[in-house]
Scaffold this motif. Structure first.
Motif, PDB file in Angstrom:
ATOM      1  N   UNK A   1       0.850  -1.192   0.000  1.00  0.00           N
ATOM      2  CA  UNK A   1       0.000   0.000   0.000  1.00  0.00           C
ATOM      3  C   UNK A   1       0.882   1.238   0.000  1.00  0.00           C
ATOM      4  N   UNK A   2       0.494   2.208  -0.813  1.00  0.00           N
ATOM      5  CA  UNK A   2       1.268   3.447  -0.935  1.00  0.00           C
ATOM      6  C   UNK A   2       0.648   4.537  -0.066  1.00  0.00           C
ATOM      7  N   UNK A   3       1.363   4.925   0.973  1.00  0.00           N
ATOM      8  CA  UNK A   3       0.943   6.030   1.836  1.00  0.00           C
ATOM      9  C   UNK A   3       1.644   7.298   1.370  1.00  0.00           C
TER      10      UNK A   3
ATOM     11  N   UNK B   1       5.484  13.388   0.669  1.00  0.00           N
ATOM     12  CA  UNK B   1       6.263  12.266   1.187  1.00  0.00           C
ATOM     13  C   UNK B   1       5.526  10.962   0.874  1.00  0.00           C
ATOM     14  N   UNK B   2       6.297   9.914   0.694  1.00  0.00           N
ATOM     15  CA  UNK B   2       5.703   8.629   0.306  1.00  0.00           C
ATOM     16  C   UNK B   2       6.438   7.478   0.972  1.00  0.00           C
ATOM     17  N   UNK B   3       5.687   6.465   1.357  1.00  0.00           N
ATOM     18  CA  UNK B   3       6.275   5.230   1.852  1.00  0.00           C
ATOM     19  C   UNK B   3       5.335   4.086   1.460  1.00  0.00           C
ATOM     20  N   UNK B   4       5.915   2.963   1.050  1.00  0.00           N
ATOM     21  CA  UNK B   4       5.142   1.766   0.700  1.00  0.00           C
ATOM     22  C   UNK B   4       5.206   0.795   1.871  1.00  0.00           C
ATOM     23  N   UNK B   5       4.039   0.323   2.300  1.00  0.00           N
ATOM     24  CA  UNK B   5       3.934  -0.541   3.474  1.00  0.00           C
ATOM     25  C   UNK B   5       3.241  -1.837   3.072  1.00  0.00           C
ATOM     26  N   UNK B   6       3.788  -2.958   3.510  1.00  0.00           N
ATOM     27  CA  UNK B   6       3.186  -4.265   3.229  1.00  0.00           C
ATOM     28  C   UNK B   6       2.279  -4.666   4.380  1.00  0.00           C
TER      29      UNK B   6
END
Length: 312
Positions: free
Chosen positions: A126-128, A174-179
């Motif tokens: 998921x892209x936050x 800002x972006x972070x990908x979380x599994x």
């Protein structure tokens, strides 16, 4: 009276018999009939029952820019916070300022309920994303971004977590990908200010599955969009019927507001959120994230003719 009724039924029976005797059908399977153009059939989309935001549109966060009339609707906010209205996007000026709680045993943060909960799939990414800044400019602020199951009876509500470091007084994305480490049907998204962090401003908080239709960052839910594509529509009518007119001129669907940078597309009241007393949804709005550009793009992807509807 009985005689009259009997006579009437007899007359109808005779008429039906005569009609059946005079009807003929000529069926010739070797003769080609008239061509049926593909534009004779298709699909008609309308934002009913959260069909856009919360449905086809891939966004998982409700009220991501704090523009609902009740600005924290969809959110639980805790600790020390302020609602501000001088943000970087003139059509969506509101944002939240999180401050240090001032106590070692307390956190400041917020949690989003999604649309009837946020559905997480184990193993999916998921892209936050968030627009953020540190108003003091010289501080680095750490945010904890958590996927949570608030109904669990386990020790920890969070089942996935990542951190994000915000710095500088200028607004940046800002972006972070979380599994996701679990499958949860009705989860939440929780954002917390890490211990000993200073003030941070947050705007346009967003969460999308990475695996969206055609891979577009501002994309559609893959399963729903692919199902529509498999219908092989000849035409695609959008964005709806009654929602186009709204309840008045102020709430009509204005297509010009549904294009441009998604962060600056204004909120619109949905036609159906308090129209009926027996179906009451006071949190039903349109973010315009699914707008005319995305509709026309879907028509290209589906290989069909667009049939846009406008308020006139």
């Amino acid at each position: 009276m009985m005689k009259k009724a009997s006579s009437l039924f007899a007359a109808l029976a005779v008429a039906a018999g005569m009609s059946a005797q005079t009807q003929t059908f000529d069926i010739n399977t070797s003769k080609v009939g008239g061509a049926i153009p593909s534009t004779m059939y298709g699909i008609f989309f309308e934002d009913i029952n959260y069909a856009a935001d919360g449905g086809l549109y891939g966004e998982l966060v409700k009220n991501r820019s704090f523009e609902f009339p009740q600005h924290f609707m969809g959110w639980k906010v805790f600790g020390k916070f302020e609602l501000k209205n001088d943000g970087p996007f003139n059509k969506n000026p509101h944002y939240i300022r999180l401050n240090d709680s001032g106590h070692s045993d307390k956190y400041s943060g917020l949690e989003n309920e999604g649309f009837f909960g946020i559905g997480y799939q184990k193993g999916a990414d998921y892209r936050f994303t968030v627009w953020a800044r540190t108003p003091n400019g010289d501080d680095k602020v750490t945010l904890r971004v958590l996927f949570c199951d608030p109904s669990t009876m386990g020790e920890r509500q969070q089942f996935s977590e990542s951190q994000l470091v915000v710095s500088g007084k200028e607004w940046k994305k800002y972006e972070v990908v979380i599994k996701a480490n679990q499958t949860v049907d009705k989860g939440t998204l929780r954002i917390m200010l890490a211990r000993n962090s200073k003030t941070v401003d947050l705007e346009h908080i967003s969460l999308f599955p990475v695996d969206v239709y055609k891979g577009d960052e501002n994309g559609m839910r893959k399963d729903l969009a692919e199902s529509l594509e498999q219908l092989k529509p000849g035409v695609f009518r959008f964005p709806g019927g009654c929602i186009v007119e709204g309840t008045d001129l102020a709430t009509r669907y204005q297509w010009k507001n549904s294009v441009g940078p998604v962060e600056n597309r204004p909120l619109n009241e949905n036609r159906w959120h308090y129209t009926f007393g027996h179906r009451f949804y006071p949190d039903y709005f349109q973010s315009y994230g699914l707008g005319f550009f995305e509709y026309f793009q879907l028509c290209e992807d589906f290989g069909c003719e667009p049939l846009p509807v406008i308020s006139c």
